[in-house]
Write an enzyme that holds these catalytic residues in place. Structure first.
Site, PDB file in Angstrom:
ATOM      1  N   LYS A  54       0.845  -1.196   0.000  1.00  0.00           N
ATOM      2  CA  LYS A  54       0.000   0.000   0.000  1.00  0.00           C
ATOM      3  C   LYS A  54       0.880   1.246   0.000  1.00  0.00           C
ATOM      4  O   LYS A  54       0.624   2.207  -0.717  1.00  0.00           O
ATOM      5  CB  LYS A  54      -0.957  -0.018   1.196  1.00  0.00           C
ATOM      6  CG  LYS A  54      -2.084  -1.015   0.989  1.00  0.00           C
ATOM      7  CD  LYS A  54      -2.889  -1.339   2.227  1.00  0.00           C
ATOM      8  CE  LYS A  54      -3.879  -2.468   1.894  1.00  0.00           C
ATOM      9  NZ  LYS A  54      -4.631  -2.975   3.024  1.00  0.00           N
ATOM     10  N   GLN A  98      -5.175  -1.781   9.064  1.00  0.00           N
ATOM     11  CA  GLN A  98      -5.000  -3.113   8.474  1.00  0.00           C
ATOM     12  C   GLN A  98      -5.659  -4.184   9.350  1.00  0.00           C
ATOM     13  O   GLN A  98      -5.382  -4.260  10.546  1.00  0.00           O
ATOM     14  CB  GLN A  98      -3.493  -3.389   8.311  1.00  0.00           C
ATOM     15  CG  GLN A  98      -3.182  -4.674   7.579  1.00  0.00           C
ATOM     16  CD  GLN A  98      -3.644  -4.663   6.122  1.00  0.00           C
ATOM     17  OE1 GLN A  98      -3.465  -3.683   5.397  1.00  0.00           O
ATOM     18  NE2 GLN A  98      -4.269  -5.741   5.691  1.00  0.00           N
ATOM     19  N   ASP A 121     -11.461   2.354   3.111  1.00  0.00           N
ATOM     20  CA  ASP A 121     -11.851   0.944   2.949  1.00  0.00           C
ATOM     21  C   ASP A 121     -13.364   0.818   2.772  1.00  0.00           C
ATOM     22  O   ASP A 121     -13.869  -0.247   2.431  1.00  0.00           O
ATOM     23  CB  ASP A 121     -11.436   0.131   4.196  1.00  0.00           C
ATOM     24  CG  ASP A 121     -10.143  -0.644   3.975  1.00  0.00           C
ATOM     25  OD1 ASP A 121      -9.822  -0.934   2.804  1.00  0.00           O
ATOM     26  OD2 ASP A 121      -9.468  -0.956   4.974  1.00  0.00           O
TER      27      ASP A 121
END
Ligand code: NAP
Length: 286
Positions: A54, A98, A121
């Site tokens: 990422k 995460q 997200d």
């Protein structure tokens, strides 16, 4: 049986590269660079690889990025207060925690704490609700990546019978919603589905998000179907593979995503797309 065919490979790496080129070009003209903060708690090796990728993705397209590596014993309160800080930090336009988190931290407390505008997200309930209503600015990355693949290859969704196997909050459910919004006729299957093969065999577009190697076999697939394999599994030799028995299924499908190199590369590109969208929205409203 009709004549033998060989499916065209959907090249996720190529599509992903083109998405990143598009983002990079747009960012080069922006005065304020989009910024993504990524938080990782603990030492899960797979998570560490995802976070590294990422960060690399951010660098590639010209974003600012910050990685917060917190120890395994970080408390929920400590993590929440970092999120509170990042929520108001003006250079940060996207915040990603995460997953999975250590067991003593409640994932939903964390995802609900990120302000929806920075929730790249798209896990916050407000964003999930907007996805359901077709009003979302930020889309869940893996399903959004699949939609981008289908668009890129000009695969018609409108009127198509779409079958999604898997109903997780991050893949199966939002995938079904996006396909429905694109006028597909959508069926969602799960572990309690009866006669699964008879359902999957109806699909013009079959998305498998189960997490079991060689789960989708040729006898479950309609000849000429489009096969999207979300699974990331290890085969008996420890090699990365999807849910689909690629050898036999690619002999009857019209299009198929390989693993690796199909859906996987799209996920981070969609995260970058969401960060760009979030940055533009935040910059515009300030
Ligand atoms: P998950 O939360 O474990 O969900 C799996 C789904 O599969 C569940 O809905 C489950 O049904 C269903 N299922 C399990 N056994 C089944 C069976 N025998 N028949 C029909 N359905 C069955 O997994 P996930 O997070 O959605 O991820 C799915 C896979 O995609 C994993 O391999 C994951 O690593 C991969 N993944 C890849 C990416 C990427 O970027 N490529 C991103 C995310 C995930 P129930 O709901 O009834 O239990």
């Amino acid at each position: 049986m009709t004549g033998k065919m060989q499916a065209a490979i959907i090249d996720g790496r190529a599509v992903s590269a083109s998405v990143r080129e598009r983002i990079k070009a747009e960012v080069s003209g922006m005065e304020t660079k989009p910024g993504l903060a990524v938080i990782i708690v603990g030492n899960d090796p797979a998570s560490a690889v995802y976070v590294r990728n990422k960060k690399r993705g951010c660098e590639e397209v010209g974003f600012n990025s910050w990685v917060y590596e917190l120890p395994e014993n970080t408390t929920e309160d400590e993590l929440l207060s970092l999120i509170d800080r990042l929520n108001v930090e003006k250079d940060v336009h996207g915040i990603l925690v995460q997953l999975p988190l250590p067991r003593h931290i409640d994932e939903s407390h964390i995802t609900e704490r990120i302000v929806p505008e920075k929730d790249v997200d798209a896990f916050h309930s407000i964003n999930v609700g907007k996805i359901l209503k077709g009003e979302a600015a930020l889309l869940p990355c893996t399903p959004a990546g699949i939609m981008e693949l289908l668009r890129y290859y000009d695969i018609k969704i409108s009127g198509a019978r779409c079958v999604v196997v898997g109903r997780s909050n991050i893949v199966g459910k939002p995938m079904a919603i996006l396909l429905l919004a694109a006028d597909g006729t959508v069926t969602v299957c799960h572990s309690k589905t009866k006669e699964l093969a008879s359902v999957t065999k109806e699909a013009d577009i079959l998305v498998s998000a189960v997490g079991k190697a060689k789960f989708i076999t040729a006898d479950m697939v309609k000849p000429g179907a489009v096969i999207i394999d979300v699974g990331m599994n290890r085969d008996e030799n420890g090699k990365l593979c999807g849910d689909v028995d690629f050898g036999s299924v690619s002999a009857i499908a019209s299009y198929i995503t390989p693993v690796p190199g199909g859906v996987g590369p799209m996920t981070i590109s969609m995260l970058l797309q969401n960060t760009l969208t979030a940055a533009k929205n935040i910059i515009q409203t300030n």
